[in-house]
Design an enzyme around this catalytic site. Structure first.
Site, PDB file in Angstrom:
ATOM      1  N   VAL A  49      -4.942   3.976   1.141  1.00 11.99           N
ATOM      2  CA  VAL A  49      -5.941   2.912   0.958  1.00 11.99           C
ATOM      3  C   VAL A  49      -5.835   2.355  -0.471  1.00 11.99           C
ATOM      4  O   VAL A  49      -6.790   2.302  -1.223  1.00 11.99           O
ATOM      5  CB  VAL A  49      -7.381   3.398   1.270  1.00 11.99           C
ATOM      6  CG1 VAL A  49      -8.309   2.204   1.468  1.00 11.99           C
ATOM      7  CG2 VAL A  49      -7.410   4.278   2.512  1.00 11.99           C
ATOM      8  N   HIS A  50      -4.628   1.920  -0.801  1.00  8.86           N
ATOM      9  CA  HIS A  50      -4.324   1.379  -2.123  1.00  8.86           C
ATOM     10  C   HIS A  50      -3.834  -0.060  -2.022  1.00  8.86           C
ATOM     11  O   HIS A  50      -2.976  -0.487  -2.794  1.00  8.86           O
ATOM     12  CB  HIS A  50      -3.250   2.224  -2.813  1.00  8.86           C
ATOM     13  CG  HIS A  50      -3.685   3.602  -3.176  1.00  8.86           C
ATOM     14  ND1 HIS A  50      -2.782   4.577  -3.584  1.00  8.86           N
ATOM     15  CD2 HIS A  50      -4.916   4.173  -3.222  1.00  8.86           C
ATOM     16  CE1 HIS A  50      -3.446   5.703  -3.842  1.00  8.86           C
ATOM     17  NE2 HIS A  50      -4.735   5.474  -3.638  1.00  8.86           N
ATOM     18  N   ALA A  51      -4.356  -0.833  -1.088  1.00 11.98           N
ATOM     19  CA  ALA A  51      -3.807  -2.160  -0.820  1.00 11.98           C
ATOM     20  C   ALA A  51      -3.922  -3.092  -2.023  1.00 11.98           C
ATOM     21  O   ALA A  51      -4.947  -3.134  -2.707  1.00 11.98           O
ATOM     22  CB  ALA A  51      -4.505  -2.788   0.381  1.00 11.98           C
TER      23      ALA A  51
ATOM     24  N   ASP B 236       0.871  -1.170   0.000  1.00 11.50           N
ATOM     25  CA  ASP B 236       0.000   0.000   0.000  1.00 11.50           C
ATOM     26  C   ASP B 236       0.910   1.221   0.000  1.00 11.50           C
ATOM     27  O   ASP B 236       2.138   1.085  -0.016  1.00 11.50           O
ATOM     28  CB  ASP B 236      -0.923  -0.017   1.225  1.00 11.50           C
ATOM     29  CG  ASP B 236      -2.205   0.799   1.014  1.00 11.50           C
ATOM     30  OD1 ASP B 236      -2.148   1.842   0.329  1.00 11.50           O
ATOM     31  OD2 ASP B 236      -3.256   0.402   1.556  1.00 11.50           O
TER      32      ASP B 236
END
Length: 524
Positions: free
Chosen positions: A457-459, A299
């Site tokens: 919040v880019h997992a 992330d």
């Protein structure tokens, strides 16, 4: 539970988000394929049934604590930094509650993914899918862009005073223009491509599903929480769901998990696919010892640098987003791995769900998007209602901390330019003098960052793709789970590392690519 005519569906898709909605819609274009799409949250049938704040592109519903369209996951960004990360729980998934940022992966990302998942992920093979999924309202149909796809893409006009100052500040510091962040030019300053058009956030449900919903071979079920995948004799045969206060079994010829970067690896673990020791510790029968499930996700760490306007500024006209500056961190290993994203809405407004908050500081969202995987997601209980244990592993290495310092200082330098001086009430609205300049106190800035650290919040990468002989790989390049027949993953979980830009467009790409493979036949 059975479909109305009693026939078992050919494909059962779990999750109607950034990848699941495109996947189900594309599969159902084949009239002889019966598709059932399950969504844990509400599943409206018409655009008018979406609450106004879910469509208003000046707001970010996922930034509002307790928003009913989001599912919270407790996590730790560092051992000392607890945090709550939210994912979408509504038709359209996180594309219904996110910021509408829609930027393609870079060629370097695709090179990395192709090395793991095979030539299907090369730029040459992916570009037709990227063109097919979009209607670019700025550039139209070109060899790079699509003109007839379901996702409409538009870039905001940079005519807001804050956006004009950002553009001028970037130029003053010598940063190049990047007018099209969905092309593959050198990184620099430019408007953010968005799936928000005329003030409306067009999530993947609106883009893909509402037109497809009338197809007799596509069934969309809302309020259906999947508890586990049913696996017997090495094959997935269906799922157990909770819906309307009861538990039911739904059988299918094939199951595709699109439950999201956290939901998918957690669901696999609940189903007995994961690290054997973890499963046995919690009493979950082991269907497949898969040590790569949840072992290493990636992330993008993020920090907010705010500035206070010296005069009243107008609220955004139709989009909270404006421009973004992409820079390359000091070691030069990953081109454009720092992003400074401008918000025209104060953080307090994003949290409160209002787009006009006169006098409040305006933020730069500053993130390091270097493709490294340090996160882990582990089963905490065999109870599906108990969230997994999520540790991001941010700021673990000296390089991690250096990049965050570089990114934070780059944002502060923008605010200190002549271009911004006429618009600000002074230096950044918070933080020590070490925010400015390359010779500041590194230890003080590290402490400042740790105390305010967030995530983009880019997992990605909880079930990474790779060859079958790689013990860390969970799927192949088409999402097929190694060792379990009839089971695929089609969301950002299969991407070994998060892309150098935010992954919303990449999630849609995953859905398109896996659907294309499934439509081509059993060998893909």
């Amino acid at each position: 539970m059975s479909p109305p005519d009693g026939r078992i569906p050919d494909v059962l898709v779990v999750g109607a988000g950034g990848a699941g909605a495109p996947l189900a819609a594309r599969l159902s274009e084949d009239a002889d394929r019966r598709v059932v799409l399950l969504e844990a949250g509400p599943a409206p049938r018409h655009a008018a049934d979406f609450a106004p704040e879910l469509l208003d592109a000046r707001l970010v519903p996922g930034a509002r604590p307790g928003h009913p369209g989001s599912l919270p996951y407790p996590a730790h960004l560092t051992p000392e930094r607890p945090y709550t990360v939210v994912r979408g729980r509504f038709l359209g998934g996180s594309t219904t509650v996110n910021g509408g940022y829609f930027v393609r992966p870079r060629r370097a990302d695709l090179d990395r993914w192709a090395a793991a998942g095979g030539p299907a992920w090369s730029w040459e093979n992916v570009l037709p899918l990227l063109r097919r999924l979009e209607t670019d309202l700025d550039f139209g149909a070109t060899p790079v862009h699509g003109g007839a796809g379901p996702v409409r893409v538009r870039r905001p006009r940079l005519d807001h005073p804050a956006a004009e100052a950002f553009r001028a500040a970037a130029a003053e510091l010598g940063h190049p223009d990047e007018p099209d962040k969905n092309d593959q030019g050198p990184p620099g300053f430019g408007p953010v491509p968005s799936n928000a058009v005329d003030g409306v956030r067009v999530n993947t449900a609106l883009a893909y599903l509402l037109d497809a919903g009338s197809r007799p071979n596509l069934t969309v079920l809302g309020g259906a929480t999947v508890l586990r995948v049913l696996i017997g004799n090495g094959r997935a045969t269906g799922v157990e769901i909770a819906r309307g206060g009861t538990r039911e079994i739904l059988r299918a010829g094939e199951v595709v998990l699109c439950a999201g970067a956290f939901g998918t690896p957690h669901l696999l673990q609940l189903s007995g696919v994961g690290p054997r020791a973890d499963l046995e510790r919690h009493g979950v029968p082991v269907a497949l010892d898969a040590p790569g499930v949840g072992a290493r996700f990636s992330d993008h760490p993020q920090i907010v640098v705010e500035w206070t306007p010296s005069r009243a500024l107008p609220p955004p006209r139709d989009n909270w987003l404006a421009g973004a500056l992409n820079l390359t961190s000091g070691d030069g290993a990953h081109t454009g791995d720092i992003e400074i994203l401008q918000s025209l809405v104060p953080m307090a407004g994003l949290v409160a769900g209002v787009h006009d908050l006169p006098g409040a500081p305006l933020p730069f969202l500053v993130s390091v998007q270097t493709p490294v995987a340090r996160g882990s997601l582990r089963l905490a209980s065999a109870d599906p209602t108990v969230t997994p244990r999520i540790d991001y592993g941010y700021l673990t290495t000296a390089d991690d901390r250096r990049r965050m310092r570089e990114a934070t200082r780059a944002a502060a330098d923008l605010i200190g330019t002549r271009a911004f001086r006429h618009l600000t009430a002074g230096p950044p609205a918070h933080g020590p003098d070490t925010l400015r300049g390359a010779l500041g106190d590194d230890r003080a800035l590290d402490a400042w960052v740790r105390a305010r650290l967030g995530t983009s919040v880019h997992a990605c990468g909880g079930t990474p793709m790779g060859p079958a002989d790689d013990p860390g790989a969970v799927t192949d390049g088409y999402g097929r789970v190694h060792g379990v027949r009839g089971l695929r993953v089609a969301d950002t979980s299969i991407l070994p590392t998060a892309p150098l830009r935010g992954p919303a467009a990449s999630a849609v790409l995953v859905g398109e690519l896996v659907a294309d493979a499934m439509r081509r036949g059993p060998d893909a």
